[in-house]
Design a protein around this motif. Sequence first.
Motif, PDB file in Angstrom:
ATOM      1  N   UNK A  99       0.789  -1.221   0.000  1.00  0.00           N
ATOM      2  CA  UNK A  99       0.000   0.000   0.000  1.00  0.00           C
ATOM      3  C   UNK A  99       0.820   1.270   0.000  1.00  0.00           C
ATOM      4  N   UNK A 100       2.140   1.167   0.185  1.00  0.00           N
ATOM      5  CA  UNK A 100       2.985   2.363   0.195  1.00  0.00           C
ATOM      6  C   UNK A 100       3.139   2.893  -1.225  1.00  0.00           C
ATOM      7  N   UNK A 101       2.954   4.183  -1.390  1.00  0.00           N
ATOM      8  CA  UNK A 101       3.091   4.824  -2.700  1.00  0.00           C
ATOM      9  C   UNK A 101       4.537   5.278  -2.867  1.00  0.00           C
ATOM     10  N   UNK A 102       5.244   4.633  -3.781  1.00  0.00           N
ATOM     11  CA  UNK A 102       6.652   4.995  -4.010  1.00  0.00           C
ATOM     12  C   UNK A 102       6.832   5.628  -5.388  1.00  0.00           C
ATOM     13  N   UNK A 103       5.739   6.106  -5.973  1.00  0.00           N
ATOM     14  CA  UNK A 103       5.828   6.677  -7.317  1.00  0.00           C
ATOM     15  C   UNK A 103       6.698   7.931  -7.345  1.00  0.00           C
ATOM     16  N   UNK A 104       6.823   8.626  -6.201  1.00  0.00           N
ATOM     17  CA  UNK A 104       7.647   9.835  -6.170  1.00  0.00           C
ATOM     18  C   UNK A 104       9.128   9.524  -6.021  1.00  0.00           C
ATOM     19  N   UNK A 105       9.456   8.266  -5.755  1.00  0.00           N
ATOM     20  CA  UNK A 105      10.860   7.886  -5.610  1.00  0.00           C
ATOM     21  C   UNK A 105      11.454   7.555  -6.973  1.00  0.00           C
ATOM     22  N   UNK A 106      12.583   8.146  -7.273  1.00  0.00           N
ATOM     23  CA  UNK A 106      13.326   7.781  -8.480  1.00  0.00           C
ATOM     24  C   UNK A 106      14.256   6.631  -8.113  1.00  0.00           C
ATOM     25  N   UNK A 114       9.627  11.356  -0.320  1.00  0.00           N
ATOM     26  CA  UNK A 114      10.494  10.199  -0.441  1.00  0.00           C
ATOM     27  C   UNK A 114      11.943  10.546  -0.654  1.00  0.00           C
ATOM     28  N   UNK A 115      12.293  11.815  -0.810  1.00  0.00           N
ATOM     29  CA  UNK A 115      13.697  12.120  -1.046  1.00  0.00           C
ATOM     30  C   UNK A 115      14.102  13.468  -0.489  1.00  0.00           C
ATOM     31  N   UNK A 151      17.453  19.802  -8.366  1.00  0.00           N
ATOM     32  CA  UNK A 151      17.618  19.061  -9.620  1.00  0.00           C
ATOM     33  C   UNK A 151      17.795  17.565  -9.396  1.00  0.00           C
ATOM     34  N   UNK A 152      18.269  17.168  -8.231  1.00  0.00           N
ATOM     35  CA  UNK A 152      18.570  15.762  -7.978  1.00  0.00           C
ATOM     36  C   UNK A 152      17.421  14.992  -7.346  1.00  0.00           C
ATOM     37  N   UNK A 153      16.365  15.686  -6.943  1.00  0.00           N
ATOM     38  CA  UNK A 153      15.267  14.976  -6.280  1.00  0.00           C
ATOM     39  C   UNK A 153      13.895  15.304  -6.862  1.00  0.00           C
ATOM     40  N   UNK A 154      13.794  16.338  -7.665  1.00  0.00           N
ATOM     41  CA  UNK A 154      12.488  16.760  -8.175  1.00  0.00           C
ATOM     42  C   UNK A 154      11.920  15.741  -9.159  1.00  0.00           C
ATOM     43  N   UNK A 155      10.603  15.702  -9.240  1.00  0.00           N
ATOM     44  CA  UNK A 155       9.914  14.803 -10.160  1.00  0.00           C
ATOM     45  C   UNK A 155       9.628  15.515 -11.475  1.00  0.00           C
ATOM     46  N   UNK A 207      16.626  31.581 -17.519  1.00  0.00           N
ATOM     47  CA  UNK A 207      15.362  31.708 -16.792  1.00  0.00           C
ATOM     48  C   UNK A 207      15.254  30.685 -15.669  1.00  0.00           C
ATOM     49  N   UNK A 208      15.957  29.554 -15.818  1.00  0.00           N
ATOM     50  CA  UNK A 208      15.819  28.476 -14.840  1.00  0.00           C
ATOM     51  C   UNK A 208      16.867  28.511 -13.740  1.00  0.00           C
ATOM     52  N   UNK A 209      18.007  29.107 -13.979  1.00  0.00           N
ATOM     53  CA  UNK A 209      19.121  28.996 -13.042  1.00  0.00           C
ATOM     54  C   UNK A 209      18.798  29.535 -11.659  1.00  0.00           C
ATOM     55  N   UNK A 210      17.882  30.515 -11.572  1.00  0.00           N
ATOM     56  CA  UNK A 210      17.513  31.072 -10.270  1.00  0.00           C
ATOM     57  C   UNK A 210      16.354  30.321  -9.623  1.00  0.00           C
ATOM     58  N   UNK A 211      15.846  29.306 -10.324  1.00  0.00           N
ATOM     59  CA  UNK A 211      14.698  28.562  -9.799  1.00  0.00           C
ATOM     60  C   UNK A 211      15.060  27.149  -9.364  1.00  0.00           C
ATOM     61  N   UNK A 212      16.314  26.745  -9.601  1.00  0.00           N
ATOM     62  CA  UNK A 212      16.725  25.379  -9.268  1.00  0.00           C
ATOM     63  C   UNK A 212      18.004  25.411  -8.448  1.00  0.00           C
ATOM     64  N   UNK A 213      18.286  24.289  -7.831  1.00  0.00           N
ATOM     65  CA  UNK A 213      19.498  24.145  -7.022  1.00  0.00           C
ATOM     66  C   UNK A 213      19.926  22.687  -7.034  1.00  0.00           C
ATOM     67  N   UNK A 214      21.128  22.400  -6.467  1.00  0.00           N
ATOM     68  CA  UNK A 214      21.601  21.024  -6.300  1.00  0.00           C
ATOM     69  C   UNK A 214      21.921  20.798  -4.832  1.00  0.00           C
TER      70      UNK A 214
END
Length: 200
Positions: free
Chosen positions: A91-98, A126-127, A142-146, A193-200
């Motif tokens: 029943x655990x939803x792991x769809x958000x896990x890469x 999940x991350x 960038x390393x955890x987003x879906x 446009x994206x560089x200020x909206x994302x991180x690592x």
Amino acid sequence: MDPGRSGLLAIVLIGLVVACALTFTVWTAQPEAESVPPPPLAAPVLTAPAPTPEALVVSVVGLVPKPGLITLHTGDRVADALQGAGGALPGADISALNLARKVSDGEQLYVGVPPPPELATGSPVGSARGTSGNGNDSKIDLNTATEEQFDELPGVGEVTAKRIVQWRTENGRFASVEQLREVDGIGDTRFSRLRELVRV
């Protein structure tokens, strides 16, 4: 006694003696065969042992049979961490896990449960990996987003979102925001446009 027969017999005996003497002389004059030493044994080939992968530790919490610290090795993925915790409970939803993402030392994986509120912004369920307190909490990791989170960024769209996740799956974690340029479809204008909206 007939002297003719005795003389013939003497000649025959002398001939036999001479023949034996010659045979012995020839046999003793032959050189002795030299013994050939066996070839030297080849030295065993020593192979260097393969380097041991560096160990790392991640924390797995949520809907798993054995939550806690899991010891893995460099190059292991989220799927390995989940397996180390006994897998997801029914029943655990792991769809958000890469599951294909490579894990890093010290990170925490949330399985089937949302992360704490202070970690939820910019991190998928999940991350979550913690906050830095420097204003980056509102940025997408960038390393955890879906794909859904990338799709919400301005100018990205569904196709580019899939390409970002695909790049991460094939190449591992983003080491810097600049690597976003390597994703097909992200040119200089879109990156600015994206560089200020994302991180690592």
